[in-house]
Enzyme design. Structure first.
Site, PDB file in Angstrom:
ATOM      1  N   ASN A   9      60.324  50.777 -36.026  1.00 34.48           N
ATOM      2  CA  ASN A   9      60.029  52.093 -35.454  1.00 34.48           C
ATOM      3  C   ASN A   9      60.375  53.118 -36.520  1.00 34.48           C
ATOM      4  O   ASN A   9      61.546  53.435 -36.723  1.00 34.48           O
ATOM      5  CB  ASN A   9      60.878  52.287 -34.188  1.00 34.48           C
ATOM      6  CG  ASN A   9      60.760  53.696 -33.630  1.00 34.48           C
ATOM      7  OD1 ASN A   9      59.876  54.451 -34.030  1.00 34.48           O
ATOM      8  ND2 ASN A   9      61.652  54.049 -32.717  1.00 34.48           N
ATOM      9  N   TRP A  10      59.338  53.599 -37.180  1.00 31.60           N
ATOM     10  CA  TRP A  10      59.570  54.529 -38.296  1.00 31.60           C
ATOM     11  C   TRP A  10      60.031  55.903 -37.815  1.00 31.60           C
ATOM     12  O   TRP A  10      60.481  56.713 -38.610  1.00 31.60           O
ATOM     13  CB  TRP A  10      58.287  54.706 -39.118  1.00 31.60           C
ATOM     14  CG  TRP A  10      57.886  53.521 -39.936  1.00 31.60           C
ATOM     15  CD1 TRP A  10      58.486  52.287 -39.958  1.00 31.60           C
ATOM     16  CD2 TRP A  10      56.803  53.456 -40.874  1.00 31.60           C
ATOM     17  NE1 TRP A  10      57.840  51.465 -40.846  1.00 31.60           N
ATOM     18  CE2 TRP A  10      56.800  52.157 -41.421  1.00 31.60           C
ATOM     19  CE3 TRP A  10      55.829  54.368 -41.300  1.00 31.60           C
ATOM     20  CZ2 TRP A  10      55.861  51.746 -42.384  1.00 31.60           C
ATOM     21  CZ3 TRP A  10      54.883  53.969 -42.241  1.00 31.60           C
ATOM     22  CH2 TRP A  10      54.909  52.669 -42.781  1.00 31.60           C
ATOM     23  N   LYS A  11      59.853  56.189 -36.550  1.00 28.77           N
ATOM     24  CA  LYS A  11      60.151  57.520 -35.997  1.00 28.77           C
ATOM     25  C   LYS A  11      59.409  58.583 -36.830  1.00 28.77           C
ATOM     26  O   LYS A  11      58.337  58.296 -37.370  1.00 28.77           O
ATOM     27  CB  LYS A  11      61.653  57.759 -35.959  1.00 28.77           C
ATOM     28  CG  LYS A  11      62.392  56.611 -35.261  1.00 28.77           C
ATOM     29  CD  LYS A  11      63.807  56.924 -34.907  1.00 28.77           C
ATOM     30  CE  LYS A  11      64.429  55.706 -34.240  1.00 28.77           C
ATOM     31  NZ  LYS A  11      65.764  55.940 -33.732  1.00 28.77           N
ATOM     32  N   HIS A  93      60.879  55.302 -25.298  1.00 24.67           N
ATOM     33  CA  HIS A  93      62.016  55.328 -26.221  1.00 24.67           C
ATOM     34  C   HIS A  93      63.012  56.379 -25.732  1.00 24.67           C
ATOM     35  O   HIS A  93      62.611  57.425 -25.211  1.00 24.67           O
ATOM     36  CB  HIS A  93      61.533  55.644 -27.644  1.00 24.67           C
ATOM     37  CG  HIS A  93      62.616  55.435 -28.656  1.00 24.67           C
ATOM     38  ND1 HIS A  93      63.611  56.367 -28.853  1.00 24.67           N
ATOM     39  CD2 HIS A  93      62.886  54.396 -29.484  1.00 24.67           C
ATOM     40  CE1 HIS A  93      64.446  55.895 -29.785  1.00 24.67           C
ATOM     41  NE2 HIS A  93      64.029  54.705 -30.180  1.00 24.67           N
ATOM     42  N   GLU A  95      64.603  58.554 -27.214  1.00 25.65           N
ATOM     43  CA  GLU A  95      64.412  59.900 -27.780  1.00 25.65           C
ATOM     44  C   GLU A  95      63.319  60.643 -27.022  1.00 25.65           C
ATOM     45  O   GLU A  95      63.375  61.863 -26.869  1.00 25.65           O
ATOM     46  CB  GLU A  95      64.106  59.780 -29.285  1.00 25.65           C
ATOM     47  CG  GLU A  95      65.357  59.365 -30.062  1.00 25.65           C
ATOM     48  CD  GLU A  95      65.105  58.610 -31.347  1.00 25.65           C
ATOM     49  OE1 GLU A  95      63.962  58.586 -31.838  1.00 25.65           O
ATOM     50  OE2 GLU A  95      66.082  58.021 -31.870  1.00 25.65           O
ATOM     51  N   GLU A 164      67.733  49.058 -25.643  1.00 26.03           N
ATOM     52  CA  GLU A 164      68.317  49.883 -26.700  1.00 26.03           C
ATOM     53  C   GLU A 164      69.398  50.770 -26.098  1.00 26.03           C
ATOM     54  O   GLU A 164      69.091  51.847 -25.564  1.00 26.03           O
ATOM     55  CB  GLU A 164      67.245  50.763 -27.350  1.00 26.03           C
ATOM     56  CG  GLU A 164      66.147  49.988 -28.039  1.00 26.03           C
ATOM     57  CD  GLU A 164      65.481  50.809 -29.126  1.00 26.03           C
ATOM     58  OE1 GLU A 164      65.388  50.312 -30.242  1.00 26.03           O
ATOM     59  OE2 GLU A 164      65.084  51.949 -28.860  1.00 26.03           O
ATOM     60  N   GLY A 170      70.907  54.627 -34.150  1.00 23.91           N
ATOM     61  CA  GLY A 170      71.115  55.504 -35.295  1.00 23.91           C
ATOM     62  C   GLY A 170      72.567  55.869 -35.526  1.00 23.91           C
ATOM     63  O   GLY A 170      72.877  56.764 -36.310  1.00 23.91           O
ATOM     64  N   SER A 208      70.872  50.085 -34.268  1.00 26.59           N
ATOM     65  CA  SER A 208      71.634  49.775 -35.483  1.00 26.59           C
ATOM     66  C   SER A 208      71.575  48.300 -35.885  1.00 26.59           C
ATOM     67  O   SER A 208      72.571  47.734 -36.334  1.00 26.59           O
ATOM     68  CB  SER A 208      73.090  50.241 -35.338  1.00 26.59           C
ATOM     69  OG  SER A 208      73.138  51.649 -35.173  1.00 26.59           O
ATOM     70  N   GLY A 229      65.006  50.749 -36.182  1.00 23.45           N
ATOM     71  CA  GLY A 229      64.749  52.123 -36.604  1.00 23.45           C
ATOM     72  C   GLY A 229      65.043  52.282 -38.087  1.00 23.45           C
ATOM     73  O   GLY A 229      64.233  51.924 -38.948  1.00 23.45           O
ATOM     74  N   GLY A 230      66.220  52.805 -38.395  1.00 26.55           N
ATOM     75  CA  GLY A 230      66.595  53.136 -39.781  1.00 26.55           C
ATOM     76  C   GLY A 230      66.289  52.032 -40.782  1.00 26.55           C
ATOM     77  O   GLY A 230      65.731  52.294 -41.860  1.00 26.55           O
TER      78      GLY A 230
HETATM   79  P1  PGA Z   1      68.169  52.373 -35.228  1.00 28.05           P
HETATM   80  O1  PGA Z   1      67.031  52.808 -34.183  1.00 28.05           O
HETATM   81  O2  PGA Z   1      67.836  50.961 -35.670  1.00 28.05           O
HETATM   82  O3  PGA Z   1      68.065  53.360 -36.340  1.00 28.05           O
HETATM   83  O4  PGA Z   1      69.469  52.421 -34.507  1.00 28.05           O
HETATM   84  C1  PGA Z   1      66.502  51.903 -33.246  1.00 28.05           C
HETATM   85  C2  PGA Z   1      65.460  52.605 -32.413  1.00 28.05           C
HETATM   86  O5  PGA Z   1      65.643  53.784 -32.079  1.00 28.05           O
HETATM   87  O6  PGA Z   1      64.428  52.012 -32.070  1.00 28.05           O
END
Ligand code: PGA
Length: 249
Positions: A9-11, A93, A95, A164, A170, A208, A229-230
């Site tokens: 997930n590049w966001k 998600h 967010e 999640e 993050g 994470s 994500g990251g």
């Molecule tokens: P993260 O994000 O790996 O940076 O914690 C995961 C996500 O939001 O899908």
């Protein structure tokens, strides 16, 4: 046997140049032993579609509209995503739930739209730290899941679920493998009670995930891969996580 999956997930990260560097590195790696998806920002779907054609890496989006088409400025419909060979879409998600006030019912409608368009929705669920500390994890995750179970019925076995925990996204603070497994088992049992076919649903863990914790997380009986994500923005890290999933397939 559920095949493992790793989805990046590049966001809201990337540029034409950075995407090309990242995707070229992923494409150059040996063929993965699990399903791999990269969920890119919508403006880059065409670029990613071109680069990923005839590779084992699948293209995904990060959200879709709950509507088919119409006066919804800024939204992207599932049929638009399909135009770019997008086979997966993340919905719900945390967010989006937090910053765009997406209700459980809206998330379920998005998942339904995706299925109707022949796409695989990756439906995210998860509790906040406050909710966990109050002992509400199962109530919160259960309600998020029930909305999807209710709307999709027997089609539930066509989706991918991602657990999640919001406090792990993050933050560098990962759920321990045991903590994650406990919630994954809860999710699977609840889904199976609703529809026996749900035993085959893939449940990804997200929050994470890094190369150094992926092997242990993916070795848990109800964890079928990760939503990353990251670490999905760094080719070496993402590939190491993909390897970890292939290793435990
Ligand atoms: P993260 O994000 O790996 O940076 O914690 C995961 C996500 O939001 O899908």
């Amino acid at each position: 046997m559920r095949r493992k999956m790793v989805a990046g997930n590049w966001k809201m990260h990337g540029s034409l140049a950075a995407n090309k560097t990242l995707l070229d590195a992923l494409i150059a790696a040996p063929a993965p032993a699990c399903d791999v998806v990269v969920c890119v920002p919508s403006p880059y779907l065409a670029q990613a579609q071109g680069l990923l054609a005839r590779t084992p890496i699948n293209l995904g989006a990060q959200d879709c509209s709950a509507h088919e088409q119409g006066p919804y400025t800024g939204e992207v419909s599932v049929s638009m995503l399909r135009d770019f060979d997008c086979g997966h879409v993340i919905v719900g998600h945390s967010e989006r739930r937090a910053h765009h006030a997406e209700a459980d019912s809206t998330v379920a409608m998005k998942a339904q739209r995706a299925l109707d368009a022949g796409m695989t929705p990756v439906v995210c669920v998860g509790e906040t730290l406050e909710q966990r500390e109050r002992g509400q994890t199962e109530a919160v995750v259960g309600a998020q899941l029930d909305a999807v179970l209710l709307l999709l019925g027997e089609r539930i076995d066509q989706i991918v679920l991602a657990y999640e925990p919001v406090w792990a996204i993050g933050t560098g603070r990962t759920a321990s493998p045991a903590q994650a497994q406990e919630v994954h088992a809860f999710i699977r049992q609840r889904a199976v009670r609703h529809h026996a076919g749900a035993a085959a649903i893939r449940l990804l863990y997200g929050g994470s995930v890094k190369p150094d914790n992926a092997v242990e997380l993916f070795a848990q009986p109800d964890i079928d891969g990760g939503l990353i994500g990251g670490a999905s923005l760094k080719a070496a890290d993402f590939l190491a996580i993909v390897d970890a999933a292939g290793f435990s397939t």
